[in-house]
Design an enzyme around this catalytic site. Structure first.
Site, PDB file in Angstrom:
ATOM      1  N   GLU A 129      -2.342   2.450   0.350  1.00 31.38           N
ATOM      2  CA  GLU A 129      -1.893   3.392   1.523  1.00 31.38           C
ATOM      3  C   GLU A 129      -0.454   2.694   2.034  1.00 31.38           C
ATOM      4  O   GLU A 129       0.461   3.640   2.621  1.00 31.38           O
ATOM      5  CB  GLU A 129      -2.642   3.445   2.585  1.00 31.38           C
ATOM      6  CG  GLU A 129      -4.027   4.259   2.265  1.00 31.38           C
ATOM      7  CD  GLU A 129      -4.011   5.631   2.039  1.00 31.38           C
ATOM      8  OE1 GLU A 129      -3.038   6.093   1.082  1.00 31.38           O
ATOM      9  OE2 GLU A 129      -4.751   6.610   2.718  1.00 31.38           O
ATOM     10  N   THR A 182       4.701  10.893   4.667  1.00 31.39           N
ATOM     11  CA  THR A 182       4.068  10.063   5.590  1.00 31.39           C
ATOM     12  C   THR A 182       4.849   9.166   6.506  1.00 31.39           C
ATOM     13  O   THR A 182       4.848   8.872   7.640  1.00 31.39           O
ATOM     14  CB  THR A 182       2.876   9.042   4.821  1.00 31.39           C
ATOM     15  OG1 THR A 182       2.061   9.876   4.230  1.00 31.39           O
ATOM     16  CG2 THR A 182       1.888   8.279   5.790  1.00 31.39           C
TER      17      THR A 182
HETATM   18  N1  HSE Z   1      -3.621   7.964   9.771  1.00 32.39           N
HETATM   19  C1  HSE Z   1      -2.261   8.157   8.934  1.00 32.39           C
HETATM   20  C2  HSE Z   1      -1.260   8.934   9.706  1.00 32.39           C
HETATM   21  C3  HSE Z   1      -2.882   8.889   7.846  1.00 32.39           C
HETATM   22  O1  HSE Z   1      -1.763   9.892  10.394  1.00 32.39           O
HETATM   23  O2  HSE Z   1       0.035   8.445   9.503  1.00 32.39           O
HETATM   24  C4  HSE Z   1      -1.736   9.152   6.827  1.00 32.39           C
HETATM   25  O3  HSE Z   1      -2.056   8.730   5.610  1.00 32.39           O
END
Ligand code: HSE
Length: 309
Positions: A129, A182
């Site tokens: 991630e 993101t």
């Molecule tokens: N928790 C993360 C965000 C999830 O909201 O940026 C996205 O990968």
């Protein structure tokens, strides 16, 4: 080489108020891959046979940091080949990268005789991630591996809690064809929040966890509010407030942005209602000249698993 076929489901992160600490598992959508390992050999290869476009460089694939960390912790030399067979489209907001890294570490662990706990697998998988958004968060990889609804109580030390899923609990997800990375969705967020907003937020996170523990869907619905992140991100989604009103009018328990977006999800206590909300969300975007893809199904209890042939 020893080989196995595995599946890891799509997931929705944040669940409104639980930014970076809560997520749930979707039924019927995910990544499928064949994982091959050869002990006492060297090499790592990812073969993308999914038909979905992915970076060709190994270093840009989210699976790579997860697998490298896992093999470093394992110690012995192992050759790994991964054949991606089905893939959630990247950038969809339903845990595409998490499904890939979760399936990969799950499959390798099985073939090595399960030297690692599921919690350790989550810690390896979340490294993928960081490649996407700069931060190693586990709110997608947690539910992708464990299934159900997951809370990350803390990252240092890492503490993950699986919560029960109410029996009649369904999702509708819409993925509009707009791009929200993101990275971009994290950059708009403030670094500090006023105490009044924090109070609202932790009240709702507590309500959400209590709602799942008590299987109280009405409490889940009214707690799934976000005073911290949604106000900054909703501008990426055309007429988001109208979209929410429309979905609530169709019987949604709650609606929020799925992870960092651009997908949006709603929850319902009836499958027919979830399908109706999915249609309404699709119409919302179509009316604004934006094509979209929708999913509806049950919130699932099943995480990464072996695909029986
Ligand atoms: N928790 C993360 C965000 C999830 O909201 O940026 C996205 O990968």
């Amino acid at each position: 080489m020893k080989h196995i076929e595995v599946f890891a489901p799509g997931t929705v992160a944040n669940l409104g108020c639980g930014f970076d600490v809560m997520g749930l598992t979707l039924d019927g959508v995910g990544d499928r891959m064949e994982v091959m390992v050869e002990p006492d050999a060297e090499g790592f290869e990812i073969r993308n046979e999914s038909g979905v476009e992915l970076p060709e460089s190994l270093d840009e694939n989210v699976i790579t940091p997860a697998v490298r960390a896992m093999l470093a912790a394992y110690g012995g030399s192992v050759r790994v080949i991964i054949r991606l067979l089905e893939k959630i489209v990247p950038g969809s907001g339903i845990g595409s990268s998490a499904a890939s890294s979760a399936a990969a570490v799950y499959g390798i662990n099985e073939l090595l005789g399960c030297p690692f706990s599921v919690k350790q697998l989550v810690e390896f998988a979340m490294l993928g991630e960081a490649l996407q958004g700069g931060t190693a968060h586990a709110d997608n990889v947690g539910p992708a591996l464990l299934g159900g609804v997951v809370l990350i109580r803390g990252y240092e030390p890492f503490d993950i809690v699986r919560l029960p899923v109410p029996d009649n609990f369904f999702y509708a997800v819409v993925h509009p064809q707009i791009v929200v990375s993101t990275k971009m969705a994290r950059e708009v967020l403030p670094h500090e929040i006023p105490l009044s907003k924090a109070v609202k937020q932790w009240g709702n996170v507590g309500g959400l966890v209590a709602g799942f523990a008590l299987r109280d869907v009405a409490l889940i619905g009214r707690s799934m509010q976000d005073a911290v992140v949604e106000p900054y991100r909703k501008g990426f989604i055309p007429d988001y407030d109208v979209l929410k009103q429309e979905a609530m009018g169709q019987g949604a328990l709650a609606l929020n942005i799925a992870g960092s977006g651009p997908s949006v999800f709603a929850l319902a206590s009836d499958y027919a209602v979830a399908c109706r909300i999915a249609d309404s969300m699709e119409r919302h975007f179509a009316g604004r000249g934006i094509a979209s893809h929708t999913y509806a199904g049950r919130v699932s209890n099943a995480g990464a698993r072996i695909v029986e042939s």
